[in-house]
Write a protein that holds these residues in place. Structure first.
Motif, PDB file in Angstrom:
ATOM      1  N   ILE A  61       0.836  -1.202   0.000  1.00  0.00           N
ATOM      2  CA  ILE A  61       0.000   0.000   0.000  1.00  0.00           C
ATOM      3  C   ILE A  61       0.873   1.254   0.000  1.00  0.00           C
ATOM      4  O   ILE A  61       0.572   2.234  -0.681  1.00  0.00           O
ATOM      5  CB  ILE A  61      -0.980  -0.029   1.194  1.00  0.00           C
ATOM      6  CG1 ILE A  61      -2.003  -1.149   0.980  1.00  0.00           C
ATOM      7  CG2 ILE A  61      -1.676   1.318   1.370  1.00  0.00           C
ATOM      8  CD1 ILE A  61      -2.836  -1.489   2.192  1.00  0.00           C
ATOM      9  N   PHE A  68       2.011   1.793  -3.451  1.00  0.00           N
ATOM     10  CA  PHE A  68       0.888   2.243  -4.275  1.00  0.00           C
ATOM     11  C   PHE A  68       0.594   3.721  -4.039  1.00  0.00           C
ATOM     12  O   PHE A  68       0.337   4.471  -4.968  1.00  0.00           O
ATOM     13  CB  PHE A  68      -0.354   1.395  -3.995  1.00  0.00           C
ATOM     14  CG  PHE A  68      -1.574   1.916  -4.685  1.00  0.00           C
ATOM     15  CD1 PHE A  68      -1.722   1.774  -6.052  1.00  0.00           C
ATOM     16  CD2 PHE A  68      -2.559   2.588  -3.969  1.00  0.00           C
ATOM     17  CE1 PHE A  68      -2.842   2.278  -6.706  1.00  0.00           C
ATOM     18  CE2 PHE A  68      -3.684   3.092  -4.607  1.00  0.00           C
ATOM     19  CZ  PHE A  68      -3.825   2.940  -5.973  1.00  0.00           C
ATOM     20  N   ASP A  93       4.748  -2.244  -5.929  1.00  0.00           N
ATOM     21  CA  ASP A  93       3.442  -2.383  -5.302  1.00  0.00           C
ATOM     22  C   ASP A  93       2.813  -3.727  -5.669  1.00  0.00           C
ATOM     23  O   ASP A  93       2.413  -4.496  -4.802  1.00  0.00           O
ATOM     24  CB  ASP A  93       2.519  -1.222  -5.645  1.00  0.00           C
ATOM     25  CG  ASP A  93       2.501  -0.844  -7.123  1.00  0.00           C
ATOM     26  OD1 ASP A  93       3.187  -1.487  -7.946  1.00  0.00           O
ATOM     27  OD2 ASP A  93       1.767   0.100  -7.466  1.00  0.00           O
ATOM     28  N   LEU A  94       2.778  -4.038  -6.947  1.00  0.00           N
ATOM     29  CA  LEU A  94       2.230  -5.315  -7.393  1.00  0.00           C
ATOM     30  C   LEU A  94       3.007  -6.486  -6.800  1.00  0.00           C
ATOM     31  O   LEU A  94       2.405  -7.453  -6.321  1.00  0.00           O
ATOM     32  CB  LEU A  94       2.229  -5.406  -8.919  1.00  0.00           C
ATOM     33  CG  LEU A  94       1.761  -6.735  -9.509  1.00  0.00           C
ATOM     34  CD1 LEU A  94       0.328  -7.044  -9.099  1.00  0.00           C
ATOM     35  CD2 LEU A  94       1.899  -6.724 -11.029  1.00  0.00           C
ATOM     36  N   PHE A 126       1.873  -6.883  -3.206  1.00  0.00           N
ATOM     37  CA  PHE A 126       0.503  -7.420  -3.113  1.00  0.00           C
ATOM     38  C   PHE A 126       0.528  -8.918  -3.429  1.00  0.00           C
ATOM     39  O   PHE A 126      -0.135  -9.716  -2.761  1.00  0.00           O
ATOM     40  CB  PHE A 126      -0.442  -6.692  -4.067  1.00  0.00           C
ATOM     41  CG  PHE A 126      -0.893  -5.342  -3.597  1.00  0.00           C
ATOM     42  CD1 PHE A 126      -1.539  -5.183  -2.375  1.00  0.00           C
ATOM     43  CD2 PHE A 126      -0.684  -4.215  -4.384  1.00  0.00           C
ATOM     44  CE1 PHE A 126      -1.975  -3.934  -1.940  1.00  0.00           C
ATOM     45  CE2 PHE A 126      -1.107  -2.962  -3.958  1.00  0.00           C
ATOM     46  CZ  PHE A 126      -1.748  -2.815  -2.737  1.00  0.00           C
ATOM     47  N   ASN A 177      -6.935  -7.204  -1.118  1.00  0.00           N
ATOM     48  CA  ASN A 177      -6.031  -6.166  -1.614  1.00  0.00           C
ATOM     49  C   ASN A 177      -5.505  -6.495  -3.008  1.00  0.00           C
ATOM     50  O   ASN A 177      -5.479  -5.628  -3.885  1.00  0.00           O
ATOM     51  CB  ASN A 177      -4.861  -5.956  -0.653  1.00  0.00           C
ATOM     52  CG  ASN A 177      -5.257  -5.223   0.612  1.00  0.00           C
ATOM     53  OD1 ASN A 177      -6.352  -4.686   0.719  1.00  0.00           O
ATOM     54  ND2 ASN A 177      -4.365  -5.229   1.580  1.00  0.00           N
ATOM     55  N   TRP A 237      -8.345  -6.206  -5.594  1.00  0.00           N
ATOM     56  CA  TRP A 237      -8.629  -4.795  -5.877  1.00  0.00           C
ATOM     57  C   TRP A 237      -7.573  -4.217  -6.816  1.00  0.00           C
ATOM     58  O   TRP A 237      -7.907  -3.577  -7.809  1.00  0.00           O
ATOM     59  CB  TRP A 237      -8.670  -3.988  -4.569  1.00  0.00           C
ATOM     60  CG  TRP A 237      -8.840  -2.536  -4.831  1.00  0.00           C
ATOM     61  CD1 TRP A 237     -10.005  -1.865  -4.995  1.00  0.00           C
ATOM     62  CD2 TRP A 237      -7.798  -1.569  -5.014  1.00  0.00           C
ATOM     63  NE1 TRP A 237      -9.763  -0.537  -5.260  1.00  0.00           N
ATOM     64  CE2 TRP A 237      -8.411  -0.339  -5.281  1.00  0.00           C
ATOM     65  CE3 TRP A 237      -6.404  -1.628  -4.978  1.00  0.00           C
ATOM     66  CZ2 TRP A 237      -7.690   0.829  -5.511  1.00  0.00           C
ATOM     67  CZ3 TRP A 237      -5.677  -0.470  -5.204  1.00  0.00           C
ATOM     68  CH2 TRP A 237      -6.321   0.741  -5.463  1.00  0.00           C
ATOM     69  N   TYR A 238      -6.322  -4.442  -6.488  1.00  0.00           N
ATOM     70  CA  TYR A 238      -5.234  -3.874  -7.285  1.00  0.00           C
ATOM     71  C   TYR A 238      -5.263  -4.403  -8.713  1.00  0.00           C
ATOM     72  O   TYR A 238      -5.154  -3.650  -9.673  1.00  0.00           O
ATOM     73  CB  TYR A 238      -3.883  -4.172  -6.625  1.00  0.00           C
ATOM     74  CG  TYR A 238      -2.750  -3.475  -7.321  1.00  0.00           C
ATOM     75  CD1 TYR A 238      -2.467  -2.146  -7.053  1.00  0.00           C
ATOM     76  CD2 TYR A 238      -1.982  -4.134  -8.270  1.00  0.00           C
ATOM     77  CE1 TYR A 238      -1.440  -1.485  -7.701  1.00  0.00           C
ATOM     78  CE2 TYR A 238      -0.952  -3.478  -8.926  1.00  0.00           C
ATOM     79  CZ  TYR A 238      -0.692  -2.155  -8.635  1.00  0.00           C
ATOM     80  OH  TYR A 238       0.323  -1.511  -9.308  1.00  0.00           O
ATOM     81  N   GLU A 280      -6.428  -1.358 -10.938  1.00  0.00           N
ATOM     82  CA  GLU A 280      -5.183  -0.685 -11.298  1.00  0.00           C
ATOM     83  C   GLU A 280      -4.400  -1.411 -12.390  1.00  0.00           C
ATOM     84  O   GLU A 280      -3.654  -0.785 -13.119  1.00  0.00           O
ATOM     85  CB  GLU A 280      -4.281  -0.530 -10.061  1.00  0.00           C
ATOM     86  CG  GLU A 280      -4.874   0.334  -8.981  1.00  0.00           C
ATOM     87  CD  GLU A 280      -5.056   1.782  -9.396  1.00  0.00           C
ATOM     88  OE1 GLU A 280      -4.214   2.295 -10.161  1.00  0.00           O
ATOM     89  OE2 GLU A 280      -6.044   2.402  -8.953  1.00  0.00           O
ATOM     90  N   TRP A 281      -4.525  -2.714 -12.477  1.00  0.00           N
ATOM     91  CA  TRP A 281      -3.674  -3.497 -13.361  1.00  0.00           C
ATOM     92  C   TRP A 281      -4.415  -4.047 -14.569  1.00  0.00           C
ATOM     93  O   TRP A 281      -3.813  -4.503 -15.520  1.00  0.00           O
ATOM     94  CB  TRP A 281      -3.012  -4.622 -12.563  1.00  0.00           C
ATOM     95  CG  TRP A 281      -1.705  -5.068 -13.122  1.00  0.00           C
ATOM     96  CD1 TRP A 281      -1.452  -6.275 -13.722  1.00  0.00           C
ATOM     97  CD2 TRP A 281      -0.475  -4.358 -13.152  1.00  0.00           C
ATOM     98  NE1 TRP A 281      -0.150  -6.355 -14.116  1.00  0.00           N
ATOM     99  CE2 TRP A 281       0.486  -5.175 -13.776  1.00  0.00           C
ATOM    100  CE3 TRP A 281      -0.082  -3.098 -12.718  1.00  0.00           C
ATOM    101  CZ2 TRP A 281       1.800  -4.780 -13.967  1.00  0.00           C
ATOM    102  CZ3 TRP A 281       1.236  -2.712 -12.901  1.00  0.00           C
ATOM    103  CH2 TRP A 281       2.149  -3.548 -13.525  1.00  0.00           C
TER     104      TRP A 281
END
Length: 191
Positions: A21, A24, A35-36, A39, A54, A57-58, A62-63
């Motif tokens: 986080i 991110f 970040d990835l 996670f 988490n 969500w990412y 985001e991806w």
């Protein structure tokens, strides 16, 4: 500091999530998708509600790995979280994939845990898409009453009134929208 602490405690799941986080929220510190990586590390270390939620969500928001994200969020749901948020996120993902009937059950579960305007609005939207306009009206009316700052629910209530050919209700909503929606100097709807 978190990264240094993680070097001393490489299996601390809360710390791994915090580092993910942290990266991110501070993209200027990213080197190679840190970040990835974190996670993913949290998820592979232990599949908990937090690490699964988490990562899902990412990946989804985001991806762009929607299919994998939905699978992971489903795993999260199977852990029976007490929080509304995993159910809400899963329901929203399904809504976004136009799987409205399936989304409803998870949005309702989230709403049973905590009554939030956004959840009610999304439930109404699902019912609208399924052409259950009566249920959509009830839910849009409810979500329009509380914190509908941008008048999204009220606008959608107007669309539902239009679909139901309820001209008087539609005119009343349009009048209210006209007086409440801010306009800029170009006379277009702001935002």
């Amino acid at each position: 500091e978190l990264v240094q602490e993680l070097e001393n405690h490489p299996t601390n799941l809360d710390l791994i999530n915090s580092v993910a986080i942290g990266y991110f929220e501070n993209p200027s510190m990213l080197i190679h998708n840190d970040d990835l990586k974190h996670f993913e590390l949290a998820y592979s270390t232990q599949k908990t509600i937090k690490s699964s939620h988490n990562l899902a969500w990412y990946l989804y928001f985001e991806w762009g790995e929607e299919k994998r994200a939905i699978e992971i969020q489903k795993e999260c749901i199977e852990l029976n979280p007490n929080s509304y948020y995993p159910y809400y996120q899963y329901g929203y993902m399904l809504l976004d994939q136009k799987e409205y009937s399936e989304a409803i059950q998870y949005l309702e579960k989230a709403n049973n845990i905590v009554n939030k305007r956004e959840i009610i609005h999304n439930l109404a939207y699902c019912h609208f898409q399924l052409k259950d306009f009566e249920k959509a009206v009830t839910l849009f009316e409810s979500s329009a009453l509380t914190g509908d700052i941008e008048n999204t629910s009220l606008f959608n209530l107007g669309l539902t009134a239009f679909k139901k050919n309820q001209t008087d209700q539609l005119k009343s909503i349009a009048k209210k929208l006209f007086t409440e929606i801010e306009t800029n100097v170009h006379k277009t709807i702001s935002g």
